[in-house]
Design a protein around this motif. Structure first.
Motif, PDB file in Angstrom:
ATOM      1  N   ALA A 168      -1.370   0.605   3.501  1.00 25.24           N
ATOM      2  CA  ALA A 168      -0.517   0.696   4.689  1.00 25.24           C
ATOM      3  C   ALA A 168      -0.522   2.097   5.269  1.00 25.24           C
ATOM      4  O   ALA A 168      -0.346   2.271   6.488  1.00 25.24           O
ATOM      5  CB  ALA A 168       0.901   0.272   4.334  1.00 25.24           C
ATOM      6  N   ALA A 169      -0.730   3.108   4.419  1.00 20.04           N
ATOM      7  CA  ALA A 169      -0.711   4.492   4.895  1.00 20.04           C
ATOM      8  C   ALA A 169      -1.953   4.850   5.704  1.00 20.04           C
ATOM      9  O   ALA A 169      -1.990   5.908   6.328  1.00 20.04           O
ATOM     10  CB  ALA A 169      -0.571   5.441   3.703  1.00 20.04           C
ATOM     11  N   ARG A 170      -2.978   3.998   5.716  1.00 15.21           N
ATOM     12  CA  ARG A 170      -4.209   4.325   6.433  1.00 15.21           C
ATOM     13  C   ARG A 170      -4.065   4.161   7.941  1.00 15.21           C
ATOM     14  O   ARG A 170      -4.885   4.659   8.703  1.00 15.21           O
ATOM     15  CB  ARG A 170      -5.351   3.431   5.942  1.00 15.21           C
ATOM     16  CG  ARG A 170      -5.686   3.647   4.473  1.00 15.21           C
ATOM     17  CD  ARG A 170      -6.762   2.668   4.008  1.00 15.21           C
ATOM     18  NE  ARG A 170      -7.039   2.826   2.580  1.00 15.21           N
ATOM     19  CZ  ARG A 170      -7.898   2.071   1.896  1.00 15.21           C
ATOM     20  NH1 ARG A 170      -8.553   1.098   2.521  1.00 15.21           N
ATOM     21  NH2 ARG A 170      -8.082   2.287   0.613  1.00 15.21           N
ATOM     22  N   GLY A 171      -3.063   3.434   8.394  1.00 20.47           N
ATOM     23  CA  GLY A 171      -2.907   3.213   9.823  1.00 20.47           C
ATOM     24  C   GLY A 171      -1.518   3.582  10.285  1.00 20.47           C
ATOM     25  O   GLY A 171      -0.815   4.400   9.667  1.00 20.47           O
ATOM     26  N   ALA A 172      -1.120   2.982  11.379  1.00 19.48           N
ATOM     27  CA  ALA A 172       0.215   3.234  11.912  1.00 19.48           C
ATOM     28  C   ALA A 172       1.265   2.706  10.943  1.00 19.48           C
ATOM     29  O   ALA A 172       1.007   1.788  10.150  1.00 19.48           O
ATOM     30  CB  ALA A 172       0.356   2.542  13.268  1.00 19.48           C
ATOM     31  N   PRO A 173       2.478   3.276  10.957  1.00 20.98           N
ATOM     32  CA  PRO A 173       3.533   2.805  10.054  1.00 20.98           C
ATOM     33  C   PRO A 173       3.841   1.329  10.291  1.00 20.98           C
ATOM     34  O   PRO A 173       3.891   0.883  11.438  1.00 20.98           O
ATOM     35  CB  PRO A 173       4.732   3.703  10.404  1.00 20.98           C
ATOM     36  CG  PRO A 173       4.135   4.903  11.040  1.00 20.98           C
ATOM     37  CD  PRO A 173       2.907   4.425  11.767  1.00 20.98           C
ATOM     38  N   PRO A 174       4.035   0.570   9.239  1.00 20.46           N
ATOM     39  CA  PRO A 174       4.340  -0.863   9.423  1.00 20.46           C
ATOM     40  C   PRO A 174       5.740  -1.045   9.989  1.00 20.46           C
ATOM     41  O   PRO A 174       6.666  -0.301   9.676  1.00 20.46           O
ATOM     42  CB  PRO A 174       4.224  -1.433   8.011  1.00 20.46           C
ATOM     43  CG  PRO A 174       4.504  -0.275   7.109  1.00 20.46           C
ATOM     44  CD  PRO A 174       3.970   0.942   7.808  1.00 20.46           C
ATOM     45  N   SER A 175       5.895  -2.066  10.835  1.00 19.66           N
ATOM     46  CA  SER A 175       7.215  -2.404  11.352  1.00 19.66           C
ATOM     47  C   SER A 175       7.890  -3.472  10.512  1.00 19.66           C
ATOM     48  O   SER A 175       9.093  -3.693  10.652  1.00 19.66           O
ATOM     49  CB  SER A 175       7.097  -2.895  12.796  1.00 19.66           C
ATOM     50  OG  SER A 175       6.108  -3.911  12.895  1.00 19.66           O
TER      51      SER A 175
ATOM     52  N   THR B 256      -1.784  -6.200   7.538  1.00 15.66           N
ATOM     53  CA  THR B 256      -2.423  -5.672   6.330  1.00 15.66           C
ATOM     54  C   THR B 256      -2.036  -6.569   5.171  1.00 15.66           C
ATOM     55  O   THR B 256      -0.857  -6.667   4.820  1.00 15.66           O
ATOM     56  CB  THR B 256      -1.972  -4.231   6.064  1.00 15.66           C
ATOM     57  OG1 THR B 256      -2.328  -3.408   7.181  1.00 15.66           O
ATOM     58  CG2 THR B 256      -2.619  -3.701   4.802  1.00 15.66           C
ATOM     59  N   LEU B 257      -3.021  -7.214   4.588  1.00 16.54           N
ATOM     60  CA  LEU B 257      -2.776  -8.229   3.562  1.00 16.54           C
ATOM     61  C   LEU B 257      -3.346  -7.739   2.241  1.00 16.54           C
ATOM     62  O   LEU B 257      -4.547  -7.442   2.142  1.00 16.54           O
ATOM     63  CB  LEU B 257      -3.433  -9.545   3.975  1.00 16.54           C
ATOM     64  CG  LEU B 257      -3.240 -10.755   3.087  1.00 16.54           C
ATOM     65  CD1 LEU B 257      -1.769 -11.053   2.896  1.00 16.54           C
ATOM     66  CD2 LEU B 257      -3.938 -11.962   3.698  1.00 16.54           C
ATOM     67  N   VAL B 258      -2.473  -7.648   1.220  1.00 17.41           N
ATOM     68  CA  VAL B 258      -2.873  -7.132  -0.094  1.00 17.41           C
ATOM     69  C   VAL B 258      -2.692  -8.245  -1.114  1.00 17.41           C
ATOM     70  O   VAL B 258      -1.571  -8.734  -1.319  1.00 17.41           O
ATOM     71  CB  VAL B 258      -2.036  -5.899  -0.480  1.00 17.41           C
ATOM     72  CG1 VAL B 258      -2.508  -5.338  -1.818  1.00 17.41           C
ATOM     73  CG2 VAL B 258      -2.117  -4.836   0.602  1.00 17.41           C
ATOM     74  N   LEU B 259      -3.792  -8.629  -1.751  1.00 22.02           N
ATOM     75  CA  LEU B 259      -3.773  -9.727  -2.707  1.00 22.02           C
ATOM     76  C   LEU B 259      -4.230  -9.241  -4.069  1.00 22.02           C
ATOM     77  O   LEU B 259      -5.052  -8.331  -4.177  1.00 22.02           O
ATOM     78  CB  LEU B 259      -4.695 -10.874  -2.254  1.00 22.02           C
ATOM     79  CG  LEU B 259      -4.463 -11.455  -0.862  1.00 22.02           C
ATOM     80  CD1 LEU B 259      -5.480 -12.540  -0.574  1.00 22.02           C
ATOM     81  CD2 LEU B 259      -3.059 -11.994  -0.738  1.00 22.02           C
ATOM     82  N   GLY B 260      -3.703  -9.874  -5.107  1.00 24.46           N
ATOM     83  CA  GLY B 260      -4.155  -9.604  -6.464  1.00 24.46           C
ATOM     84  C   GLY B 260      -5.214 -10.612  -6.878  1.00 24.46           C
ATOM     85  O   GLY B 260      -5.205 -11.765  -6.441  1.00 24.46           O
ATOM     86  N   GLU B 261      -6.126 -10.176  -7.734  1.00 27.38           N
ATOM     87  CA  GLU B 261      -7.192 -11.057  -8.213  1.00 27.38           C
ATOM     88  C   GLU B 261      -6.762 -11.854  -9.436  1.00 27.38           C
ATOM     89  O   GLU B 261      -7.535 -12.643  -9.964  1.00 27.38           O
ATOM     90  CB  GLU B 261      -8.449 -10.244  -8.526  1.00 27.38           C
ATOM     91  CG  GLU B 261      -9.033  -9.566  -7.294  1.00 27.38           C
ATOM     92  CD  GLU B 261     -10.298  -8.788  -7.609  1.00 27.38           C
ATOM     93  OE1 GLU B 261     -10.960  -9.146  -8.605  1.00 27.38           O
ATOM     94  OE2 GLU B 261     -10.624  -7.839  -6.888  1.00 27.38           O
ATOM     95  N   ARG B 262      -5.531 -11.647  -9.896  1.00 30.05           N
ATOM     96  CA  ARG B 262      -5.039 -12.446 -11.000  1.00 30.05           C
ATOM     97  C   ARG B 262      -4.676 -13.844 -10.517  1.00 30.05           C
ATOM     98  O   ARG B 262      -4.545 -14.088  -9.332  1.00 30.05           O
ATOM     99  CB  ARG B 262      -3.808 -11.795 -11.626  1.00 30.05           C
ATOM    100  CG  ARG B 262      -4.099 -10.468 -12.276  1.00 30.05           C
ATOM    101  CD  ARG B 262      -2.891  -9.987 -13.046  1.00 30.05           C
ATOM    102  NE  ARG B 262      -1.701  -9.874 -12.210  1.00 30.05           N
ATOM    103  CZ  ARG B 262      -0.477  -9.721 -12.676  1.00 30.05           C
ATOM    104  NH1 ARG B 262      -0.271  -9.677 -13.967  1.00 30.05           N
ATOM    105  NH2 ARG B 262       0.546  -9.619 -11.856  1.00 30.05           N
TER     106      ARG B 262
END
Length: 899
Positions: free
Chosen positions: A684-691, A620-626
């Motif tokens: 991250a809460a939408r799927g299985a817990p991250p390891s 799960t990759l979260v990027l900012g547009e700044r």
């Protein structure tokens, strides 16, 4: 190829070295000392020494031909006059002519101008500039004009006063009054002592003194300006170094890199001198020729006028700075590029997509002046590596730092706890990887003579045992058909050599090492060209290499050693060590889902490495547009393999999927706002817990570390409030420029408050990729071949630095006590592993333990070893992998270990 200059010219060139200049200056000063009989006693030595100097000066003057300047001719004339002054002319000349001899002897002092000619030339050029001459002329005219006006006034008024210090006498003249007026201007100390003088004299004295204070301040300002210009002119002179290291690029931002270079040189200061024992063995023809390393001289070439502030530190006294355009030959001349042994060309991170183009231009300009030096080039885009290599040619090493940092971060994820090892391995404070290459036909023959049996092979196990006795962990060797030769003024060549890490195992069939006869445990002596080892400095590995050349670098045969151990009662301890080592196994890293927050240039490499090393990984990759002013979001997504439609919206909070190799998948989310951590928690809460959760240090922002720390704190709050569930274990990896600035976050990420069963279930790793990058670049330039070494360790398909864990200590471990590291090395040999470090129960890592030291097994938490990862997996995991018929499992399965 340029012909080598004659011996006479090479000796003449030595006159310009600093020690020779200092010695000649001292002799000149001694020759003019007014001590009775001193010159007569030393006259023969003066005539001989300065006669040789005169001969060498004449050779240099003739060599320069039409290029010689009038100053060179003038200084040579003074050389001739000074040498003539040493002759016993007082015995030849009459008494009247002998009176001129003291002036002739004092002419020797003009020789000192030669040794400060650069400063004298700069000072003359500055002082004779039109604007400075006008300023001096104005000050001179003002001073003497005021003095003249005051003396005229005093003369016409005929005021009596003590103008010349003899009292108020009537024969005081006009010149006396001018001199008195000038002295009032010159110093405030000359103000009339009291008011018992004529009122007009008091007023004139006070007025002239006040004006003189302003004039003096003006002159001081001019003098300070002259001194500043002299200093700046000195920075425009060539450094005069040869065989030095050169750093080109944004050096003002490279403080950490330069400091690592200086520290590495300082740690190896013992190599600057030749050891008498080595010299004695060489004279007796029992050892190789002794060698020494040069002083840590460095030159920096940057774009700013003033040198970096860190150069004023005491340890930087051998580092000089010059300003100039790295693509201009004149600027490269200032830093002695033609004589540099090694050069580091840094990328300009503010240049965006043009960074590699600027680097290639600087490399091309350097190669026009220096074809022999080794050049290490920082590359921003992986696809440009081959282009940089083609521009630089042989001896050029493109350093794809973003790929390396991505692999480095991936290593931390797939091998939990390895950060403790790298904290020691990749800093100048602990032990490191070093290489030693055998040079020349004589050393090649000496190594070949160590071969045993019909194949002429050396037992690697016995080599490793002997190396450990000399504080070296032998990790590999270099093989080759050609014998490396090192030419004068060059670094040790490694082109054409084949690296063989962990010779306990067979190299892949068909590989260059296999073609050279490399087989498990057996090193072909005729093709052995170098060593790879872990040691505190290069000195122990160099010493072991010399021992090999003298036939003393291979331990005794195993039979004799076993007998000695049995005689000492150590057989039981060795058996216990083997039984304990058999329980060591590599814990599988459960990286099923990974959360990555933020973008750094290392992200594409990290994502690719995760997909290769962890089949089926879900990212799960979260990027900012700044940060679009530095690198637009579309370009960042394109670097990950995702292309947006023309004028199409970014993925946003809905996300967009991206396929990864080996069945992996990445879901990319973007946000324009500031709170990227909150979006990461929701995604991250939408799927299985991250390891695992990775927080990257984004280049944009006023303080990168402050932004990363804030995201970590918000993530911790989400765990504490149960907004984000966890799967029982979580590894948080945070990238910081300075780890010390992020240490305070460690106390905020508490396992108990976040709902974990124990502190070992929540691991926080803080990594300074900036320090690792700078250290890797310095180490690559300092240690031949270390670049390809780390390529194999961090890459895919070769040897790995694995962490094999010990089982929890039981009663047997408590009772047995300690084991020796050499016994552990021997016990792990059948499993194809070379141990390099021990991790103790307090989290500290002991890299390259001292020979003969013993360590309590109850305190050993894990062992770090050089091995193939699948070979050290736990038995249950190994059976699961062998029974799995999937492509990913087969891709990771290692070839069988040779006996």
């Amino acid at each position: 190829m340029t012909p080598r200059p004659s011996l006479l010219l090479r000796l003449a060139g030595g006159l310009e070295t600093r020690p020779v200049k200092l010695a000649l200056s001292l002799l000149i000063l001694v020759s003019v000392l007014p001590i009775q009989g001193l010159e007569d006693e030393l006259r023969p030595y003066f005539l001989g020494i300065f006669g040789v100097e005169l001969l060498l000066r004449a050779a240099l003057l003739r060599e320069r031909g039409r290029d010689r300047s009038r100053l060179d001719v003038l200084l040579f004339a003074f050389d001739v006059i000074a040498w003539l002054s040493f002759l016993p002319l007082e015995r030849i000349l009459d008494a009247h002519a002998a009176h001129a001899l003291p002036l002739l002897r004092l002419s020797r002092l003009f020789l000192l101008l030669r040794f400060t000619r650069e400063i004298a030339i700069d000072l003359y050029a500055i002082m004779t500039r039109r604007e400075l001459l006008e300023q001096f002329g104005l000050v001179t005219l003002a001073v003497w004009g005021l003095a003249f006006g005051a003396s005229v006034l005093l003369s016409h008024l005929a005021i009596p006063h003590d103008y010349d210090g003899r009292g108020p006498v009537p024969d005081t003249g006009f010149l006396d009054r001018i001199w008195w007026s000038f002295r009032q201007l010159e110093s405030a100390d000359n103000l009339v002592a009291n008011l018992h003088v004529h009122p007009i004299v008091a007023v004139i004295s006070l007025g002239l003194t006040m004006v003189g204070v302003f004039v003096t301040s003006f002159i001081i300002g001019i003098g300070a300006n002259v001194v500043d210009q002299v200093v700046r002119a000195a920075r425009r002179r060539p450094v005069g170094y040869a065989g030095h290291a050169l750093v080109i690029g944004p050096v003002h931002e490279a403080e950490m890199l330069v400091q690592e270079f200086v520290r590495l040189y300082e740690r190896h200061r013992s190599l600057r001198s030749i050891r008498l024992s080595e010299l004695w063995l060489w004279l007796l023809r029992r050892g190789p020729a002794p060698t020494r390393h040069a002083l840590p001289r460095m030159a920096l070439l940057g774009a700013e006028d003033d040198p970096p502030a860190y150069l004023y530190a005491p340890s930087m006294r051998w580092v000089v700075y010059r300003k100039g355009d790295s693509a201009q030959p004149e600027a490269l001349d200032l830093v002695g590029a033609a004589g540099a042994k090694r050069a580091l060309i840094l990328a300009r991170h503010d240049a965006g997509p043009d960074a590699d183009a600027l680097t290639a231009m600087a490399l091309s300009s350097f190669r026009t002046q220096n074809r022999r030096g080794h050049v290490f080039v920082e590359v921003q885009e992986t696809r440009n590596r081959d282009l940089i290599q083609a521009v630089g040619g042989p001896g050029t090493y493109p350093l794809d730092m973003q790929r390396f940092l991505g692999l480095f971060l991936c290593q931390h994820l797939i091998t939990p706890g390895v950060e403790s090892l790298y904290a020691d391995l990749m800093t100048a404070d602990g032990s490191e990887f070093y290489t030693h290459v055998f040079l020349g036909a004589d050393e090649a023959r000496a190594v070949a003579a160590l071969g045993e049996g019909p194949g002429g092979e050396i037992s690697f196990s016995r080599m490793a045992r002997a190396a450990h006795e000399r504080s070296v962990i032998l990790a590999g060797v270099f093989l080759g058909d050609e014998v490396p030769e090192r030419r004068e003024g060059e670094l040790v060549p490694v082109e054409g050599l084949v690296q063989w890490l962990n010779p306990l195992l067979d190299p892949p069939e068909g590989s260059p090492a296999w073609a050279l006869g490399a087989r498990a445990g057996r090193v072909p002596a005729r093709r052995l060209r170098g060593l790879i080892g872990v040691s505190a400095t290069y000195a122990p590995l160099r010493r072991y290499g010399r021992e090999l050349l003298m036939g003393r670098g291979v331990a005794a045969a195993a039979v004799g050693v076993d007998a000695a151990r049995a005689a000492d009662g150590a057989e039981a301890a060795r058996a216990w060590t083997e039984a304990w080592a058999a329980t060591l196994s590599r814990r599988r890293s459960h990286l099923e889902r990974v959360l990555i927050v933020g973008y750094s240039p290392a992200l594409p490499s990290l994502l690719h490495a995760l997909a290769r090393f962890v089949p089926g990984v879900d990212v799960t990759l979260v990027l900012g547009e700044r940060g679009d002013e530095r690198m637009p979001l579309a370009d960042r997504l394109a670097s990950l393999g995702m292309t947006l439609a023309p004028d199409g919206p970014p993925p946003g909070a809905e996300g967009a999927s991206l396929s990864l190799p080996r069945g992996g998948r990445a879901t990319v989310y973007t946000q324009r706002g500031h709170d990227l951590a909150s979006l990461a928690v929701r995604c991250a809460a939408r799927g299985a817990p991250p390891s695992a959760a990775v927080f990257l240090s984004e280049p944009e922002g006023l303080d990168r570390d402050a932004r990363t720390a804030m995201r970590l704190i918000r993530f911790a709050r989400a765990l504490e409030s149960r907004e984000l569930a966890h799967g029982g274990r979580l590894h948080v990896l945070a990238e910081f420029s300075s780890v010390a600035k992020g240490e305070h976050v460690r106390s905020l990420l508490d396992a108990g408050r976040c709902g974990f069963a124990g502190p070992d279930r929540l691991r926080l790793s803080l990594v300074s990729t900036e320090r690792i990058k700078n250290y890797f670049m310095v180490h690559s330039a300092f240690v031949p071949g270390v670049t390809t070494l780390y390529e194999e360790l961090l890459g895919e398909g070769g040897q790995d630095l694995v962490r094999i864990e010990a089982r929890p200590p039981g009663a047997a471990e408590q009772a047995r006590g300690a084991i020796g590291f050499d016994d552990l090395r021997a016990a792990l040999e059948p499993r194809g592993a070379v141990p390099v470090a021990l991790e103790r129960d307090d989290g500290t890592v002991l890299l390259n333990p001292e020979p003969g030291s013993r360590h309590a097994t109850a305190r050993i938490r894990a062992v770090y070893a050089l091995a193939r990862s699948p070979d050290l997996a736990a038995p249950g995991e190994r059976r699961a992998r062998e029974s799995d018929g999937g492509d990913a499992a087969r891709a990771e399965q290692a070839p069988p270990i040779s006996a």
